[in-house]
Design an enzyme around this catalytic site. Structure first.
Site, PDB file in Angstrom:
ATOM      1  N   GLY A 340       0.791  -1.232   0.000  1.00 36.59           N
ATOM      2  CA  GLY A 340       0.000   0.000   0.000  1.00 36.59           C
ATOM      3  C   GLY A 340       0.817   1.273   0.000  1.00 36.59           C
ATOM      4  NE  ARG A 419       2.594   2.948  -9.848  1.00 31.51           N
ATOM      5  CZ  ARG A 419       2.833   2.135  -8.821  1.00 31.51           C
ATOM      6  NH1 ARG A 419       2.438   2.452  -7.615  1.00 31.51           N
ATOM      7  NH2 ARG A 419       3.477   1.004  -9.003  1.00 31.51           N
TER       8      ARG A 419
HETATM    9  P1  ADP Z   1       4.316  -1.260  -1.778  1.00 28.85           P
HETATM   10  O1  ADP Z   1       3.820  -2.632  -1.540  1.00 28.85           O
HETATM   11  O2  ADP Z   1       4.228  -0.400  -0.574  1.00 28.85           O
HETATM   12  O3  ADP Z   1       3.732  -0.657  -3.021  1.00 28.85           O
HETATM   13  P2  ADP Z   1       6.802  -1.527  -3.292  1.00 28.85           P
HETATM   14  O4  ADP Z   1       7.774  -2.606  -3.091  1.00 28.85           O
HETATM   15  O5  ADP Z   1       5.993  -1.596  -4.545  1.00 28.85           O
HETATM   16  O6  ADP Z   1       5.886  -1.441  -1.993  1.00 28.85           O
HETATM   17  O7  ADP Z   1       7.578  -0.152  -3.241  1.00 28.85           O
HETATM   18  C1  ADP Z   1       6.940   1.101  -3.325  1.00 28.85           C
HETATM   19  C2  ADP Z   1       7.649   1.981  -4.346  1.00 28.85           C
HETATM   20  O8  ADP Z   1       9.016   2.166  -3.991  1.00 28.85           O
HETATM   21  C3  ADP Z   1       7.675   1.380  -5.733  1.00 28.85           C
HETATM   22  O9  ADP Z   1       6.495   1.703  -6.433  1.00 28.85           O
HETATM   23  C4  ADP Z   1       8.931   1.993  -6.328  1.00 28.85           C
HETATM   24  O10 ADP Z   1       8.667   3.284  -6.854  1.00 28.85           O
HETATM   25  C5  ADP Z   1       9.851   2.136  -5.129  1.00 28.85           C
HETATM   26  N1  ADP Z   1      10.732   0.951  -5.058  1.00 28.85           N
HETATM   27  C6  ADP Z   1      10.446  -0.236  -4.481  1.00 28.85           C
HETATM   28  N2  ADP Z   1      11.458  -1.115  -4.636  1.00 28.85           N
HETATM   29  C7  ADP Z   1      12.420  -0.485  -5.329  1.00 28.85           C
HETATM   30  C8  ADP Z   1      13.735  -0.840  -5.795  1.00 28.85           C
HETATM   31  N3  ADP Z   1      14.232  -2.057  -5.582  1.00 28.85           N
HETATM   32  N4  ADP Z   1      14.438   0.078  -6.474  1.00 28.85           N
HETATM   33  C9  ADP Z   1      13.940   1.322  -6.712  1.00 28.85           C
HETATM   34  N5  ADP Z   1      12.723   1.728  -6.289  1.00 28.85           N
HETATM   35  C10 ADP Z   1      11.970   0.854  -5.597  1.00 28.85           C
HETATM   36 MG    MG Z   2       3.962  -1.573  -4.910  1.00 30.89          MG
END
Ligand code: ADP
Ligand code: MG
Length: 443
Positions: A340, A419
Site C-alpha cells: 500500500g 506511474r
Molecule cells: P508497496 O507494496 O508499498 O507498493 P513496493 O515494493 O511496490 O511497496 O515499493 C513502493 C515503491 O518504492 C515502488 O512503487 C517503487 O517506486 C519504489 N521501489 C520499491 N522497490 C524499489 C527498488 N528495488 N528500487 C527502486 N525503487 C523501488
Molecule cells: Mg507496490
C-alpha cells in the site's frame, strides 16, 4: 498554460479524479509526456504476464512453501501471523487473480533498457479505472496535437469487467452480487466506483461495498454461499484487507474468515495474498526456487527481471547484508511485509532502522537492490500545478487469471499502469502524491 488548463478540464470532465488527504475533490495527478518504450519491449513484458501469473498461482497453492518461508516473519509480525493462521484453517478452492506486476526500467551494459521487477501485487490493485481515463486524456491531447508519438491504447477496465463477468457465469447463481471489500474512508474511491458502474452497465451485475467489520455484522453462510443482506455473493473483490489497519479488532478477522470459508470466488484468496509477500519474492529469487513452480524456459525469462534480494542476516564476504546496506545505503531498499505504499525505508532512515533492529525483527524484513532508472524530462501536473522535471517511470502489467480449484481456466494480460515520478522521489504512490498517472508511447 492553455494546454494545462485544457488537460485539467478533460481530467475533471472524465472522472480522472480522487480525494486529496483532506477529502476535497481534485484531479488525479497526471503526466503530460507519455513514457516511451519500443514495441518489442512492451510486447515482451505483455508476454511475461501469464508466465508470472502461473508462477504466482502455483506458489499461492503451496501451503507448505508459504508456511515454511513466512513463519519466521510471522514470529514478530502479528499481521502476517494472522493471515498465515487463517490460511491454515481454510481449504483451497477457486480464486481469481487481478494482479499487477510492477517494473522499473534499467540500462544494461549495452545501453538497452530492461524491465526489472519491483514487486508482484496480488491484492487490491489500484488504478484499473484511472489508467483508462488517463489514456483517454492522452488520446485527447494527441488529437489536440499537444502530445506527440504513437500512443499505446490501454483499457484494463473493460478487460477486468469481462473477467468478472466470466466468474459470474461460472458461479451460476441468478442475481448474485459482487462484494467489494473497502476501507471506511477512501481517497481513491472513484477508481473503485468506475469498476462498479461499468460492471452494472455492461453485465447487469450489482455491487455491495462493505468493510470487513460490516461483513462480519451482516454476513451468514447458507449452503456454503456467502449471504449479505439477503443477497448471494458470487465474487469477493478486495480493495481492503491488505494492511493491519483494516483489521482493527476481532470482528474484522471474523469477516475475513467468513469470506474465506464461503464458496464465493475470492479475488484474491488469502493464499494468493500471502504469495505476494515481499519475503516470498525474496525467496523466489534464490537459485532453484522459481524452477520448482514453472518450466525451466519460463523460469529463465522470469529471472531476467530479478534484481538482488536478500535476507538481512545473510552474508557477502562474511559480512551480514544489513551491515553492507548500512555502508552503502544508496544501493538498497529495506522492505517490511506490507502493501500500500509508504512502508519501505531508504537512505538515512534505512540506516537508523537497520541499526535499531533485533535479530528476530530482522527476519520480518528483506533488503532489495535499488533499481537505477535513467531520468527523463517530463511535465507533471499535480493539484493544478504543472512542473517540468527529471522523472522516472514505473510500468505495471495487469492480469486476470482464474483457477477453478483444479486448473487455470484463463490467464491473460489486461493492460498497463504507468506511474511517473520525480527522479529524486523514492516511493511511487499516486494517491499519496508521489507519482503521476501516465500512458505508454511506442517508439
Ligand atoms: P508497496 O507494496 O508499498 O507498493 P513496493 O515494493 O511496490 O511497496 O515499493 C513502493 C515503491 O518504492 C515502488 O512503487 C517503487 O517506486 C519504489 N521501489 C520499491 N522497490 C524499489 C527498488 N528495488 N528500487 C527502486 N525503487 C523501488
Ligand atoms: Mg507496490
Amino acid at each position: 498554460m492553455q494546454k494545462i488548463t485544457d488537460a485539467i478540464d478533460f481530467a475533471l470532465t472524465n472522472g480522472l479524479i480522487k480525494y486529496d488527504a483532506s477529502f476535497k475533490l481534485t484531479h488525479a495527478p497526471f503526466c503530460l509526456s507519455p513514457f516511451g518504450l519500443t514495441k518489442e519491449q512492451v510486447t515482451s513484458m505483455e508476454q511475461l504476464t501469464p508466465v508470472f501469473n502461473e508462477l504466482m498461482m502455483n506458489v499461492g497453492q503451496d501451503n507448505q512453501f508459504l508456511k515454511e518461508h513466512l513463519s519466521d516473519a510471522a514470529g514478530t509480525d502479528s499481521f502476517v501471523r494472522g493471515l498465515l493462521d487463517l490460511h491454515e484453517r481454510v481449504a483451497f478452492s477457486h480464486h481469481l487473480q487481478i494482479s499487477r506486476n510492477d517494473f522499473l526500467m534499467s540500462l544494461d551494459q549495452n545501453g538497452v533498457l530492461h524491465p526489472r521487477q519491483v514487486e508482484f501485487n496480488s491484492i487490491a490493485n489500484s488504478f484499473i479505472y484511472l489508467s483508462r481515463q488517463v489514456n483517454l486524456l492522452h488520446q485527447h491531447l494527441t488529437r489536440e496535437l499537444i502530445c506527440e508519438g504513437n500512443l499505446s491504447p490501454n483499457n484494463p477496465l473493460d478487460e477486468m469487467v469481462d473477467a468478472l463477468g466470466e466468474i459470474f457465469d461460472y458461479y451460476g447463481v441468478d442475481d448474485a452480487h459482487l462484494l467489494m471489500v473497502v476501507q471506511p474512508k477512501e481517497q481513491n474511491l472513484f477508481d473503485q466506483r468506475g469498476i462498479e458502474y461499468r460492471l452494472l452497465e455492461s453485465r447487469g451485475i450489482r455491487t455491495l461495498r462493505m468493510t470487513l467489520e460490516e461483513v462480519a455484522e451482516n454476513g451468514v453462510l447458507r449452503d456454503g454461499h456467502l449471504i449479505l443482506n439477503d443477497r448471494t455473493i458470487a465474487l469477493v473483490y478486495f480493495r481492503a484487507g491488505y494492511t493491519p489497519n483494516d483489521y482493527p479488532g476481532e470482528s474484522a478477522w471474523k469477516g475475513r474468515e467468513l469470506i474465506e470459508t464461503s464458496s464465493a470466488v475470492k479475488c484474491p484468496s488469502v493464499g494468493m495474498q500471502l504469495a505476494g509477500a515481499k519475503k516470498i519474492q525474496q525467496v523466489l529469487a534464490k537459485p532453484g526456487m522459481v524452477e520448482q513452480f514453472i518450466s525451466p524456459q519460463d523460469a529463465a525469462r522470469v529471472r531476467e527481471t530479478f534484481v538482488g534480494m536478500y535476507e538481512l542476516d545473510e552474508t557477502i564476504d562474511e559480512k551480514p547484508l544489513y551491515q553492507v546496506a548500512s555502508e552503502s545505503p544508496g544501493q538498497y531498499v529495506l522492505k517490511p511485509q506490507r502493501e500500500g505504499g509508504g512502508n519501505n525505508f531508504y537512505d538515512n532512515e534505512m540506516v537508523s532502522r537497520l541499526k535499531s533492529m533485533s535479530e528476530q525483527e530482522r527476519k520480518a524484513y528483506i533488503l532489495m537492490e535499488r533499481i537505477q532508472s535513467p531520468a527523463e524530462r517530463s511535465i507533471l501536473v499535480v493539484d493544478r500545478v504543472a512542473e517540468e522535471t527529471d522523472t522516472v517511470s514505473e510500468v505495471g502489467r495487469y492480469a486476470a487469471c482464474f483457477h477453478d480449484g483444479e486448473k487455470i481456466r484463463f490467464n491473460r494480460d489486461i493492460g498497463y499502469l504507468v506511474r511517473t515520478k520525480a527522479a529524486d522521489q523514492n516511493e511511487g504512490g499516486v494517491c499519496a502524491g508521489y507519482a503521476c498517472l501516465n500512458s505508454l508511447c511506442l517508439s
